[in-house]
Design a protein around this motif. Sequence first.
Motif, PDB file in Angstrom:
ATOM      1  N   ALA A   1      -2.763   3.563   2.157  1.00  0.00           N
ATOM      2  CA  ALA A   1      -3.322   3.849   3.000  1.00  0.00           C
ATOM      3  C   ALA A   1      -2.702   2.928   4.190  1.00  0.00           C
ATOM      4  CB  ALA A   1      -4.287   2.684   2.275  1.00  0.00           C
TER       5      ALA A   1
ATOM      6  N   SER B   1      -9.612   0.293   0.744  1.00  0.00           N
ATOM      7  CA  SER B   1      -8.723   1.097  -0.209  1.00  0.00           C
ATOM      8  C   SER B   1      -9.267   1.052  -1.629  1.00  0.00           C
ATOM      9  CB  SER B   1      -7.034   1.075   0.265  1.00  0.00           C
ATOM     10  OG  SER B   1      -6.768  -0.145   0.528  1.00  0.00           O
TER      11      SER B   1
ATOM     12  N   ASP C   1      -4.470   4.266  -9.038  1.00  0.00           N
ATOM     13  CA  ASP C   1      -6.083   4.798  -8.404  1.00  0.00           C
ATOM     14  C   ASP C   1      -7.156   5.389  -9.581  1.00  0.00           C
ATOM     15  OD1 ASP C   1      -4.782   4.727  -6.269  1.00  0.00           O
ATOM     16  OD2 ASP C   1      -3.895   7.462  -6.502  1.00  0.00           O
TER      17      ASP C   1
ATOM     18  N   ARG D   1      -1.406   0.710  -5.259  1.00  0.00           N
ATOM     19  CA  ARG D   1      -1.873  -0.739  -4.108  1.00  0.00           C
ATOM     20  C   ARG D   1      -1.518  -1.735  -5.766  1.00  0.00           C
ATOM     21  NH1 ARG D   1      -6.697  -2.294  -3.639  1.00  0.00           N
ATOM     22  NH2 ARG D   1      -6.540  -2.805  -1.676  1.00  0.00           N
TER      23      ARG D   1
ATOM     24  N   GLU E   1       0.878  -1.077  -0.007  1.00  0.00           N
ATOM     25  CA  GLU E   1       0.423   0.341   0.120  1.00  0.00           C
ATOM     26  C   GLU E   1       0.586   1.359   0.158  1.00  0.00           C
ATOM     27  OE1 GLU E   1      -2.966   0.599  -0.180  1.00  0.00           O
ATOM     28  OE2 GLU E   1      -4.386  -0.832  -0.041  1.00  0.00           O
TER      29      GLU E   1
END
Length: 673
Positions: free
Chosen positions: A104, A129, A152, A160, A101
């Motif tokens: 997050a 997230s 994102d 991620r 992450e």
Amino acid sequence: MGPGNGLPSPYTYDPLFTTKDGFGLNATAGNGDYNNKYYGEPSIATLGLAPNAIVILSHLCYASGNSEPGNAEPSLSVAKQRADNYASAFLKAGARAVLVEGHAAPESYVRALFTTHQTLDSMWRTAPSYHGHAFSFASVRSPGYTVEMDPDYASSGFYRALTGKLDLWTDDAVGAPPTSSDPTSLLVPGNASVAVDGAALFATADVAADPTTGTPAATLPLDTRLRVVAAAGTNAAGVAVVQVSGLDAAITGYVAASDLKPRDSRAPMIRTIDDGAGALSPNGDGRGDTVTLKVTLSEVAAWRLTFSRPGGPALAETTGSGTAVSATWDGLAGGTPVADGSYAWTLNAVDGWNNAMAPRTGSVTVDTVAPAISAVTPADGSPAVTFSPNGDGKSDAAAFGFSVSEPGAVDATVINGLGATVSRFSAGANAGAGAMSWDGRNTAGQYVADGLYKVTLTPRDRAGNVGAGVDRTVGVYASLRNVVAAPALRYPQDRDRLSPTTTLSFVLASPATVSWKVVDAAGHEVLRPMPDGPLAAGTYSFTWNGLNAAGAMVPVGRYTSIVSATDGSLGATLTAPIEFNAFSLKVSDTTPARGQTITITATSAELLNGVPSVRVMQPGIATWSVRMVRVTGATYRVSIRLRASSRGTLTLRVAGYDTDGRFQATYLKLPLH
């Protein structure tokens, strides 16, 4: 645990990964945070992690495919390589998965690991997230493992990632207890041992219930192993009576439950399964000729693993005892390679208390057909694509698109004009469309010289079969670099002292013929900072006050500085954006709906006297306003919930007063539905 340093990166190339894909830790104590020594893959691989370990990396640059703060966003191809590379060392150290992450916090994962019962893939996809942009591909660095990424946005914001065996359960990751432990109470059915030396064994349940009606058929020595078959009531003393049979000898009858000790009654379970690439190609070429299946059991057991045609007799069999199962199949039946297709493996296991695991099955693929690559872009016969790999963040990589016939990887080889191989790199690929890029570096991590290069893309499937390669030619021209406009946001239109000019500039590393122009958003030329012609190596700049070639002020809006340079054979064109406006505006949704909440971010070209406000004009209702909040420097932000109104055009006006007391505003119109 300190800053991350991955690959590909803008730093020194490190073919052995000695400083990449690990941690930057303090080299010495008491000397501040900027006192780093990087420990890369060779160090990480020695950690010796526990079985089924899950590594969680939080806020590490490069680990999820991301860049460092302030650096250019990576291409999709570079982001995939970074995520795959960073996980590889931890997987070598024994981890089953690496969860990353970039933004997050990790608390939700720790909580989920210890409190839920789900696969790691499910845990990752249900995390707070999760963005819903997930895609996966086969790992190149760790064959047989899968890389998942959830940016994102559809193709940017790589923060991620999850790499590993994604069907592993949270229960296994946190070390569920072995199944060999004894229960606290007698299980029916279940296993037991005699706890009282000379325990009475009765022939019938009636006699066991009332021993005065008969005598025991036999007595049982201490620790005799029994199988509890069924409950058979209670005796005169109120003690439960159970029917038993012998595990090691021919024993049948009834005993008092109080004479027994509960023993292991649970069958072995599978903790992990690793089938490598899950495919083999038994053609004797030394690539993927065998497949090895490794399984971890929850307790010591006698096991038998077979490979067979689905529903057919066993083609190969391996037996053993312990918690570690390992069997290798060469894809042969009677010394002859089997036909291509799907084949089954079956695992049976029985522990020391005769608890038998339900047979577990899976499949491996025999594949001797080489993959094919097609739809390669740039298209065959098209002019060579030229890029400028010089580290300035613009046109730094050559991108290639392709489609492959089956999952695996695409290997790239770069050859210079003298026929020498200068670089090799790979990218994982799913069946269908894919992409990869070359950053213009050689195997030593140095930028190659300007010139033409042949890039060969070769498909490789999971079984190790290699298909025919496809060649493309690219041009490297890195002399032109650092085309910038600084500051990129200015407001000369109000003709005050606060932001009257911006500086346009570029750098030539070697002599070139240069053309330089500024165009508006429609592509119309408004200015030429200098005449076209040859220039020596050096830095060139122009201070622009917003006047066009005729000496008139250009309107507010977006402009682009375009510089083209050529050495007569190769060339490059690089650009830099410019915005002339009081505020540069961004909204979270450019096609908002009535009742929706949107976020407006405004960056001011000039220092302000206070915070700006947003006036909201929706069709058919009264205009309303909100004040923004300063985020940092000249950037302000506010979230608003749009009101009920008619469809039409939403107009946003961001306005404020500069430090000289002059009012200034910028308008933004959006379709409202």
